[in-house]
Motif scaffolding. Structure first.
Motif, mmCIF file in Angstrom:
data_model
loop_
_atom_site.group_PDB
_atom_site.id
_atom_site.type_symbol
_atom_site.label_atom_id
_atom_site.label_comp_id
_atom_site.label_asym_id
_atom_site.label_seq_id
_atom_site.Cartn_x
_atom_site.Cartn_y
_atom_site.Cartn_z
ATOM 1 N N ARG A 170 0.851 -1.197 0.000
ATOM 2 C CA ARG A 170 0.000 0.000 0.000
ATOM 3 C C ARG A 170 0.880 1.237 0.000
ATOM 4 O O ARG A 170 1.533 1.557 0.993
ATOM 5 C CB ARG A 170 -0.937 -0.017 1.202
ATOM 6 C CG ARG A 170 -2.014 -1.087 1.075
ATOM 7 C CD ARG A 170 -2.862 -1.196 2.308
ATOM 8 N NE ARG A 170 -2.141 -1.886 3.378
ATOM 9 C CZ ARG A 170 -2.711 -2.340 4.492
ATOM 10 N NH1 ARG A 170 -4.007 -2.154 4.694
ATOM 11 N NH2 ARG A 170 -1.999 -2.956 5.408
ATOM 12 N N ALA A 171 0.920 1.907 -1.136
ATOM 13 C CA ALA A 171 1.741 3.108 -1.305
ATOM 14 C C ALA A 171 0.871 4.346 -1.197
ATOM 15 O O ALA A 171 -0.322 4.320 -1.520
ATOM 16 C CB ALA A 171 2.447 3.080 -2.657
ATOM 17 N N VAL A 172 1.473 5.451 -0.759
ATOM 18 C CA VAL A 172 0.763 6.720 -0.687
ATOM 19 C C VAL A 172 1.661 7.827 -1.241
ATOM 20 O O VAL A 172 2.886 7.803 -1.044
ATOM 21 C CB VAL A 172 0.322 7.048 0.757
ATOM 22 C CG1 VAL A 172 1.519 7.251 1.686
ATOM 23 C CG2 VAL A 172 -0.579 8.289 0.795
ATOM 24 N N ALA A 173 1.068 8.750 -1.956
ATOM 25 C CA ALA A 173 1.740 9.956 -2.425
ATOM 26 C C ALA A 173 0.845 11.139 -2.099
ATOM 27 O O ALA A 173 -0.388 11.016 -2.108
ATOM 28 C CB ALA A 173 2.017 9.886 -3.922
ATOM 29 N N ILE A 174 1.463 12.273 -1.799
ATOM 30 C CA ILE A 174 0.713 13.433 -1.316
ATOM 31 C C ILE A 174 1.256 14.684 -1.986
ATOM 32 O O ILE A 174 2.485 14.889 -2.027
ATOM 33 C CB ILE A 174 0.852 13.575 0.218
ATOM 34 C CG1 ILE A 174 0.319 12.327 0.923
ATOM 35 C CG2 ILE A 174 0.127 14.825 0.729
ATOM 36 C CD1 ILE A 174 0.673 12.249 2.403
ATOM 37 N N GLY A 175 0.370 15.526 -2.497
ATOM 38 C CA GLY A 175 0.850 16.783 -3.069
ATOM 39 C C GLY A 175 -0.111 17.380 -4.075
ATOM 40 O O GLY A 175 -1.147 16.794 -4.422
ATOM 41 N N CYS A 239 -3.293 9.410 6.204
ATOM 42 C CA CYS A 239 -2.873 8.771 4.952
ATOM 43 C C CYS A 239 -1.592 7.972 5.153
ATOM 44 O O CYS A 239 -1.458 6.845 4.664
ATOM 45 C CB CYS A 239 -2.659 9.822 3.870
ATOM 46 S SG CYS A 239 -4.047 10.902 3.560
ATOM 47 N N LEU A 240 -0.636 8.561 5.852
ATOM 48 C CA LEU A 240 0.650 7.903 6.056
ATOM 49 C C LEU A 240 0.512 6.666 6.933
ATOM 50 O O LEU A 240 1.134 5.624 6.658
ATOM 51 C CB LEU A 240 1.639 8.891 6.672
ATOM 52 C CG LEU A 240 2.060 10.053 5.768
ATOM 53 C CD1 LEU A 240 2.774 11.125 6.581
ATOM 54 C CD2 LEU A 240 2.953 9.566 4.634
ATOM 55 N N ASP A 241 -0.288 6.765 7.989
ATOM 56 C CA ASP A 241 -0.438 5.633 8.898
ATOM 57 C C ASP A 241 -1.106 4.439 8.228
ATOM 58 O O ASP A 241 -0.921 3.297 8.656
ATOM 59 C CB ASP A 241 -1.262 6.052 10.133
ATOM 60 C CG ASP A 241 -0.478 6.966 11.074
ATOM 61 O OD1 ASP A 241 0.762 7.003 10.968
ATOM 62 O OD2 ASP A 241 -1.118 7.644 11.903
ATOM 63 N N ALA A 242 -1.893 4.694 7.180
ATOM 64 C CA ALA A 242 -2.608 3.606 6.500
ATOM 65 C C ALA A 242 -1.794 2.950 5.395
ATOM 66 O O ALA A 242 -2.252 1.998 4.765
ATOM 67 C CB ALA A 242 -3.918 4.143 5.917
ATOM 68 N N ALA A 243 -0.583 3.444 5.150
ATOM 69 C CA ALA A 243 0.217 2.956 4.025
ATOM 70 C C ALA A 243 1.441 2.182 4.494
ATOM 71 O O ALA A 243 1.837 2.236 5.662
ATOM 72 C CB ALA A 243 0.643 4.136 3.155
ATOM 73 N N ASP A 244 2.058 1.480 3.550
ATOM 74 C CA ASP A 244 3.297 0.746 3.811
ATOM 75 C C ASP A 244 4.531 1.495 3.332
ATOM 76 O O ASP A 244 5.638 1.229 3.793
ATOM 77 C CB ASP A 244 3.262 -0.613 3.094
ATOM 78 C CG ASP A 244 2.078 -1.457 3.508
ATOM 79 O OD1 ASP A 244 1.801 -1.533 4.713
ATOM 80 O OD2 ASP A 244 1.416 -2.022 2.610
#
Length: 352
Positions: A170-175, A239-244
């Motif tokens: 599970r990846a996350v990107a933010i911006g 968002c960060l806590d839910a990702a790997d």
């Protein structure tokens, strides 16, 4: 201490976040803060919500607006801060001369590679990175009036549950969805990682003018089921806590406060070798890949998926670096030391 903070940009990016976070941190430490924003600025609502802050607005019609300069002088004359800090060129160019005419010491956070002509009325410049510092010296700025103080995050370091071996990464990107953030490259990388047998799900938090183009790209890549658009998120820690893994695929990134937030949250990081990330991270704390290189980004995703233990070890090292260099307590203390040096008034003896 009475401190004025001026930010006259209208949007809301890293520089504006830094302005809001610093204003909040100073108020929470018992200082009186006047936050000056452009009337139409996104930052206005953020600083106005800070308990105990004095918020004022100025309408700016151009980089040399004489009426705005007059309004800024009046605000500073009424408030009489011990020091005034400007953020970005417009605030330095308009509020700097106003403060100088009142004999108020000034400093400016440059946030990027700037044109020195807008900072002529500023007593001291604060660069965010060593490269920005060296750039200012190359522009003829005297070393004695330049300091390096990085951005910070107010997020308290926390443990991150390792779920990398669960079968799906599970990846996350933010911006902000603009070309320089490289989300199109990340989408290509996700497609290539999945084609190599790695199950990747991506959550993208943010919004911006390239949103429609990114949706079209997903359809062309057949990735609609693999990518979730979260919209703009006020609390990135969720968002960060839910990702790997956190991915910063920027083509250009002067600093990247979100990298600090990922470091604080203890989540593995993949970032491009742009100015900001390489000033904060290295191979012991993250996977670093060239910008605009979907193959390298895909290999980074695969590496995290296949060696979760190594990824978490890097994340732990990054979190320790955050605590010692980029936490709110460390960075705000550096600002207060600089304020004391420029005003001759120590934090302990400064009037409230």
């Amino acid at each position: 201490m009475r401190i004025a903070q001026a930010m006259l940009g209208k949007g809301f990016g890293g520089a504006e976040r830094s302005f809001v976070d610093l204003s909040r941190a100073l108020v929470q430490r018992g200082h009186d803060v006047l936050a000056i924003c452009e009337t139409r600025a996104e930052a206005r609502k953020h600083v106005a919500a800070i308990e105990g802050i004095t918020c004022a607005t100025v309408t700016v019609r151009g980089p040399w607006d004489p009426l705005a300069r007059w309004q800024l002088r009046r605000l500073l004359a009424d408030y009489r801060p011990a020091i005034a800090q400007m953020h970005l060129a417009r605030a330095a160019n308009l509020a700097g001369p106003a403060a100088r005419s009142l004999a108020i010491p000034t400093l400016a956070k440059t946030h990027n590679y700037v044109n020195p002509k807008y900072y002529r009325a500023i007593d001291h410049l604060v660069a965010t990175t060593r490269k920005q510092h060296d750039y200012l010296l190359d522009q003829g700025i005297a070393a004695r009036i330049v300091s390096i103080i990085p951005n910070f995050s107010s997020i308290a370091p926390r443990s991150h549950a390792a779920r990398i071996e669960s079968g799906t990464l599970r990846a996350v990107a933010i911006g902000r969805m603009v070309h320089k953030k490289g989300f199109d490259v990340l989408f290509d990388a996700v497609a290539r990682a999945r084609a190599s047998g790695i199950s990747v799900q991506l959550a993208l938090a943010g919004d911006g003018p390239e949103s429609d183009a990114l949706h079209d790209q997903l359809a062309a890549l057949g990735l609609r089921e693999a990518v979730t658009f979260l919209g703009w998120q006020q609390d990135v820690t969720t968002c960060l806590d839910a990702a790997d893994v956190f991915v910063l695929p920027s083509r250009d990134e002067p600093f990247g406060i979100v990298c600090l937030e990922a470091m604080a949250c203890g989540i593995p990081i993949i970032a491009t070798t742009t100015d900001g990330p390489v000033s904060v991270l290295d191979d012991t704390t993250a996977i670093l890949v060239p910008p605009d290189d979907a193959d390298a980004l895909a290999r980074g995703l695969c590496e995290v998926a296949r060696d979760g233990a190594a990824a978490m070890a890097r994340a732990g090292a990054a979190q320790r670096r955050f605590e010692t260099r980029y936490s709110e307590a460390v960075v705000v203390a550096e600002y207060l030391d600089l304020y004391a040096r420029l005003t001759g008034v120590s934090d302990e003896t400064a009037p409230g």
